[in-house]
Motif scaffolding. Structure first.
Motif, PDB file in Angstrom:
ATOM      1  N   PRO A  68     -25.644 -19.966   5.629  1.00 40.38           N
ATOM      2  CA  PRO A  68     -24.228 -19.564   5.569  1.00 40.38           C
ATOM      3  C   PRO A  68     -23.310 -20.682   5.072  1.00 40.38           C
ATOM      4  O   PRO A  68     -22.342 -20.413   4.349  1.00 40.38           O
ATOM      5  CB  PRO A  68     -23.899 -19.212   7.021  1.00 40.38           C
ATOM      6  N   MET A  69     -23.638 -21.913   5.410  1.00 48.03           N
ATOM      7  CA  MET A  69     -22.815 -23.030   4.946  1.00 48.03           C
ATOM      8  C   MET A  69     -22.934 -23.170   3.418  1.00 48.03           C
ATOM      9  O   MET A  69     -21.945 -23.410   2.725  1.00 48.03           O
ATOM     10  CB  MET A  69     -23.240 -24.324   5.624  1.00 48.03           C
ATOM     11  N   ILE A  70     -24.126 -22.977   2.887  1.00 47.44           N
ATOM     12  CA  ILE A  70     -24.322 -23.052   1.438  1.00 47.44           C
ATOM     13  C   ILE A  70     -23.575 -21.912   0.756  1.00 47.44           C
ATOM     14  O   ILE A  70     -22.953 -22.100  -0.299  1.00 47.44           O
ATOM     15  CB  ILE A  70     -25.827 -23.020   1.095  1.00 47.44           C
ATOM     16  N   ASP A  71     -23.591 -20.719   1.347  1.00 44.98           N
ATOM     17  CA  ASP A  71     -22.851 -19.585   0.781  1.00 44.98           C
ATOM     18  C   ASP A  71     -21.360 -19.872   0.701  1.00 44.98           C
ATOM     19  O   ASP A  71     -20.713 -19.583  -0.308  1.00 44.98           O
ATOM     20  CB  ASP A  71     -23.089 -18.325   1.623  1.00 44.98           C
ATOM     21  N   VAL A  72     -20.809 -20.443   1.743  1.00 45.88           N
ATOM     22  CA  VAL A  72     -19.382 -20.762   1.752  1.00 45.88           C
ATOM     23  C   VAL A  72     -19.067 -21.815   0.699  1.00 45.88           C
ATOM     24  O   VAL A  72     -18.086 -21.708  -0.045  1.00 45.88           O
ATOM     25  CB  VAL A  72     -18.939 -21.237   3.156  1.00 45.88           C
ATOM     26  N   MET A  73     -19.897 -22.828   0.585  1.00 44.70           N
ATOM     27  CA  MET A  73     -19.652 -23.881  -0.408  1.00 44.70           C
ATOM     28  C   MET A  73     -19.757 -23.328  -1.834  1.00 44.70           C
ATOM     29  O   MET A  73     -18.982 -23.712  -2.703  1.00 44.70           O
ATOM     30  CB  MET A  73     -20.639 -25.044  -0.209  1.00 44.70           C
ATOM     31  N   MET A  74     -20.691 -22.430  -2.081  1.00 39.06           N
ATOM     32  CA  MET A  74     -20.802 -21.840  -3.418  1.00 39.06           C
ATOM     33  C   MET A  74     -19.582 -20.977  -3.734  1.00 39.06           C
ATOM     34  O   MET A  74     -19.080 -20.987  -4.856  1.00 39.06           O
ATOM     35  CB  MET A  74     -22.089 -20.994  -3.520  1.00 39.06           C
ATOM     36  N   PHE A  75     -19.090 -20.244  -2.743  1.00 37.40           N
ATOM     37  CA  PHE A  75     -17.884 -19.436  -2.934  1.00 37.40           C
ATOM     38  C   PHE A  75     -16.700 -20.332  -3.301  1.00 37.40           C
ATOM     39  O   PHE A  75     -15.951 -20.039  -4.230  1.00 37.40           O
ATOM     40  CB  PHE A  75     -17.581 -18.634  -1.669  1.00 37.40           C
ATOM     41  N   LEU A  76     -16.525 -21.439  -2.577  1.00 36.87           N
ATOM     42  CA  LEU A  76     -15.427 -22.362  -2.883  1.00 36.87           C
ATOM     43  C   LEU A  76     -15.578 -22.964  -4.272  1.00 36.87           C
ATOM     44  O   LEU A  76     -14.606 -23.094  -5.014  1.00 36.87           O
ATOM     45  CB  LEU A  76     -15.353 -23.462  -1.822  1.00 36.87           C
ATOM     46  N   LEU A  77     -16.796 -23.323  -4.633  1.00 40.97           N
ATOM     47  CA  LEU A  77     -17.040 -23.902  -5.955  1.00 40.97           C
ATOM     48  C   LEU A  77     -16.684 -22.905  -7.058  1.00 40.97           C
ATOM     49  O   LEU A  77     -15.985 -23.252  -8.013  1.00 40.97           O
ATOM     50  CB  LEU A  77     -18.508 -24.323  -6.073  1.00 40.97           C
ATOM     51  N   VAL A  78     -17.129 -21.666  -6.925  1.00 45.57           N
ATOM     52  CA  VAL A  78     -16.830 -20.638  -7.930  1.00 45.57           C
ATOM     53  C   VAL A  78     -15.326 -20.386  -8.004  1.00 45.57           C
ATOM     54  O   VAL A  78     -14.750 -20.282  -9.096  1.00 45.57           O
ATOM     55  CB  VAL A  78     -17.590 -19.334  -7.611  1.00 45.57           C
TER      56      VAL A  78
END
Length: 135
Positions: free
Chosen positions: A18-28
């Protein structure tokens, strides 16, 4: 002999997915903002080109945007041409000149551009620039 099985104690651990998902969302999200895929506030204009365009030094400035049609904005806020000078005078601080940058779409009639600049000069604003992009 009886064997009493004790319940297993679960160790606390951090889930990474879930932490990786949130970071990818912020990056995009930030990539889309930086590429102007998500539109910013204000009118979309295409600046005319000029070979003598130059960067402005940081200063107190107000940006007036003239869009196609009768659209006029002051620093991203819609405004009527009648209220333009009064709004600028309210924003201006004492003993400080405000540089006005007119960001006009290339399809705007010259007559309308001159009308806005004339209104500004009659209101006491003499530091007026027209925004262009370098060729």
């Amino acid at each position: 002999m009886r064997n009493w099985s004790e319940p297993k104690k679960n160790k606390a651990h951090i889930e990474l997915i879930p932490m990786i998902d949130v970071m990818m969302f912020l990056l995009v999200f930030f990539v889309l903002i930086s590429l102007n895929v998500i539109p910013a506030l204000g009118l979309k204009t295409q600046l005319p080109s000029a070979s003598s365009a130059q960067q402005l030094k940081p200063q107190k400035k107000a940006i007036i945007t003239l869009g196609s049609g009768e659209q006029l904005q002051l620093d991203g806020q819609p405004l009527a041409i009648d209220a333009l000078v009064n709004t600028l005078k309210q924003q201006q601080q004492e003993n400080q000149t405000t540089t006005i940058i007119v960001n006009s779409d290339k399809d705007v009639a010259v007559e309308r551009l001159v009308t806005v600049m004339d209104t500004l000069r009659q209101g006491g604003f003499f530091s007026i620039s027209i925004a262009t992009r370098k060729q």
